[in-house]
Write an enzyme that holds these catalytic residues in place. Structure first.
Site, PDB file in Angstrom:
ATOM      1  N   SER A 138       0.849  -1.185   0.000  1.00 46.45           N
ATOM      2  CA  SER A 138       0.000   0.000   0.000  1.00 46.45           C
ATOM      3  C   SER A 138       0.879   1.228   0.000  1.00 46.45           C
ATOM      4  O   SER A 138       1.989   1.217   0.550  1.00 46.45           O
ATOM      5  CB  SER A 138      -0.897   0.007   1.241  1.00 46.45           C
ATOM      6  OG  SER A 138      -1.454   1.277   1.456  1.00 46.45           O
ATOM      7  N   TYR A 151      -4.011  -2.443   9.338  1.00 47.36           N
ATOM      8  CA  TYR A 151      -3.597  -2.503   7.939  1.00 47.36           C
ATOM      9  C   TYR A 151      -2.196  -1.925   7.762  1.00 47.36           C
ATOM     10  O   TYR A 151      -1.329  -2.525   7.126  1.00 47.36           O
ATOM     11  CB  TYR A 151      -4.618  -1.708   7.123  1.00 47.36           C
ATOM     12  CG  TYR A 151      -4.400  -1.681   5.639  1.00 47.36           C
ATOM     13  CD1 TYR A 151      -4.806  -2.746   4.835  1.00 47.36           C
ATOM     14  CD2 TYR A 151      -3.827  -0.569   5.022  1.00 47.36           C
ATOM     15  CE1 TYR A 151      -4.644  -2.700   3.464  1.00 47.36           C
ATOM     16  CE2 TYR A 151      -3.658  -0.518   3.652  1.00 47.36           C
ATOM     17  CZ  TYR A 151      -4.060  -1.584   2.874  1.00 47.36           C
ATOM     18  OH  TYR A 151      -3.902  -1.537   1.510  1.00 47.36           O
TER      19      TYR A 151
END
Length: 243
Positions: A138, A151
């Site tokens: 990410s 996350y």
């Protein structure tokens, strides 16, 4: 020697699109899924059951993860190329409201799974030559993260694993890289407040979030022979977005 791609998290929109893109590049594709195999079954109809092998595993379960590895071994489908996509459902929560059990689930699904899979298969991959491993991370690993504690922690952990393995296995003929997209418009965002998704669009110089077809070609490139002089890199695909 057969080229075998192992796609972990293949039932995701990125995973299914990637399989469709690389179906002519590999002799065999092994597709992992947990809960939804409908699109994989549709792909199998097109690609062929001898070419696309579908294996279920819940990576939050240690037993399931071990059984998945055993199945790969027993079927002789030792991969030459691996793409790692699995992630638990994303949550937007402040740290003081978070619980370790949720963080642990994310670690099990995303980090423990690939750690154990590579721990078993990375040495055999060195014997196959020109092997490739791609982590899908990410842009939070390089930009300012949102309130997605679990996350973010896991993506940084995966980045560390990728960097360490890339150094160790560079001389052994394995290219190991990561792709770090900014927010991608998929079902994975369903748990996020709309305001966060809209803010991401507004902050982008392109005034949109990424879509699957922005990401898949980058992964495909890193699986190809054209990327053989690239290793240990975290390639950001964010449309210039710094958030």
């Amino acid at each position: 020697m057969s080229k075998i791609a192992l796609i972990l998290g293949a039932s995701s929109e990125i995973g299914a699109a990637l399989i469709n893109e690389i179906k002519h590049e590999f002799d065999i594709i092994v597709a992992h899924y947990n809960t939804n195999r409908q699109e994989l079954d549709e792909l199998r109809t097109v690609i062929g059951k001898d070419k696309l092998h579908i294996i279920k595993a819940d990576f939050s379960s240690k037993e399931d993860t071990n059984n998945f590895i055993k199945t790969i071994e027993e079927t002789g489908l030792i991969p030459t190329h691996i793409v790692h996509l699995p992630a638990a459902a994303v949550r937007c929560i402040n740290f003081h409201k978070s619980h370790w059990n949720c963080v642990q689930t994310d670690i099990d699904v995303s980090l423990r799974s690939i750690y154990k899979i590579l721990n078993r298969f990375i040495r055999p991959m060195t014997k196959k030559g020109n092997a490739k491993i791609v982590f899908v991370l990410s842009s939070c690993t390089v930009n300012v993260p949102n309130y997605m504690l679990d996350y973010t922690v896991v993506k940084y952990s995966l980045l560390g694993l990728m960097k360490s393995l890339a150094v160790e296995y560079a001389e052994k003929g394995i290219n190991i890289n990561a792709v770090s997209p900014s927010m991608v418009e998929t079902k994975f965002l369903n748990n996020l407040p709309r305001i966060i998704i809209e803010k991401s669009r507004e902050n982008s110089p392109l005034k949109r979030n990424a879509n699957v077809q922005d990401i898949v070609p980058v992964i495909k490139f890193l699986l190809s022979e054209e990327s053989s002089f690239i290793t240990g890199q975290n390639i950001v695909v964010s449309g210039g977005n710094k958030v």
